[in-house]
Design an enzyme around this catalytic site. Structure first.
Site, PDB file in Angstrom:
ATOM      1  N   HIS A 187      24.805 -83.162 -69.936  1.00 64.11           N
ATOM      2  CA  HIS A 187      24.338 -84.086 -69.323  1.00 64.11           C
ATOM      3  C   HIS A 187      22.704 -83.962 -68.321  1.00 64.11           C
ATOM      4  O   HIS A 187      22.679 -83.707 -67.595  1.00 64.11           O
ATOM      5  CB  HIS A 187      25.956 -85.093 -68.046  1.00 64.11           C
ATOM      6  CG  HIS A 187      25.839 -84.681 -67.315  1.00 64.11           C
ATOM      7  ND1 HIS A 187      24.708 -84.869 -66.025  1.00 64.11           N
ATOM      8  CD2 HIS A 187      26.355 -84.112 -67.113  1.00 64.11           C
ATOM      9  CE1 HIS A 187      25.218 -83.758 -65.090  1.00 64.11           C
ATOM     10  NE2 HIS A 187      26.529 -84.097 -65.452  1.00 64.11           N
ATOM     11  N   GLU A 226      34.500 -82.477 -67.119  1.00 59.74           N
ATOM     12  CA  GLU A 226      34.100 -81.414 -66.536  1.00 59.74           C
ATOM     13  C   GLU A 226      35.647 -80.501 -66.049  1.00 59.74           C
ATOM     14  O   GLU A 226      36.085 -81.573 -65.627  1.00 59.74           O
ATOM     15  CB  GLU A 226      33.191 -81.676 -65.506  1.00 59.74           C
ATOM     16  CG  GLU A 226      33.023 -81.052 -64.187  1.00 59.74           C
ATOM     17  CD  GLU A 226      31.868 -79.617 -64.563  1.00 59.74           C
ATOM     18  OE1 GLU A 226      32.874 -78.806 -66.059  1.00 59.74           O
ATOM     19  OE2 GLU A 226      30.768 -79.427 -64.354  1.00 59.74           O
TER      20      GLU A 226
END
Length: 194
Positions: free
Chosen positions: A18, A88
């Site tokens: 990202h 994550e």
């Protein structure tokens, strides 16, 4: 090791970390905290779109976190399938802290070598990402995944058949593109941190 399903259409897994957030720019461990992209993170996500344009992906996946989903949208993949397997690494009590802050009480700490209280282990993260690897290999062709720094590093290690802690060898910056694939039947890194 898994052989390519179709040599005419190679099996590849394209990875996008990202764009930048306030915490990623500051080196703060960010897992469950759902931060937006910074303006420059949005700009780099749009730029990634031009690098991905024209590539045919059979499968496009994204982490459910806003920073990954928004990167996917800005890069032109608003229809990416959301999967919790790409979240994550869960940092537990270390969420929002920098490595230097953690090392004040745990000298030499790294996510790769030390536990995170109330967080995930490397084996936990690997189990999730092994499902992604299996799905991509079963689907064949090119797949694209939008996710996060540590999770993508573990994903690459698992693609290569390595233990999750070997992801420590693969630095990964925000808004970068990496490609995993094969050389004949051997899983390899084709491009990294570009």
């Amino acid at each position: 090791m898994t052989a390519e399903p179709d040599p005419a259409e190679p099996t590849e897994l394209w990875l996008v970390r990202h764009g930048a957030t306030e915490w990623s720019s500051a080196g703060r461990h960010t897992s469950v905290t759902d931060l937006p992209l910074l303006p420059d993170g949005e700009e780099t996500a749009v730029a990634l779109g031009s690098r991905l344009a024209g590539v045919d992906f059979r499968l496009v996946l994204t982490s459910p976190r806003r920073r990954a989903r928004h990167t996917a949208e800005l890069a032109g993949f608003s229809d990416a399938e959301v999967t919790d397997d790409l979240v994550e690494w869960g940092y537990g009590d270390y969420e929002g802290l920098t490595t230097l802050q953690i090392r004040e009480s745990v000298p030499g700490w790294t996510i790769w070598s030390h536990p995170s209280p109330n967080g995930e282990t490397g084996a936990d993260v690997a189990a999730r990402l092994d499902r992604v690897v299996a799905r991509v290999r079963a689907t064949g062709g090119r797949a694209l995944a939008f996710a996060h720094g540590h999770s993508l590093r573990v994903l690459a290690a698992r693609w290569l058949g390595l233990p999750p802690e070997d992801g420590r060898l693969l630095r990964l910056d925000t808004a970068t593109l990496s490609v995993l694939g094969y050389e004949r039947e051997t899983p390899v890194v084709l491009r990294w941190n570009a």
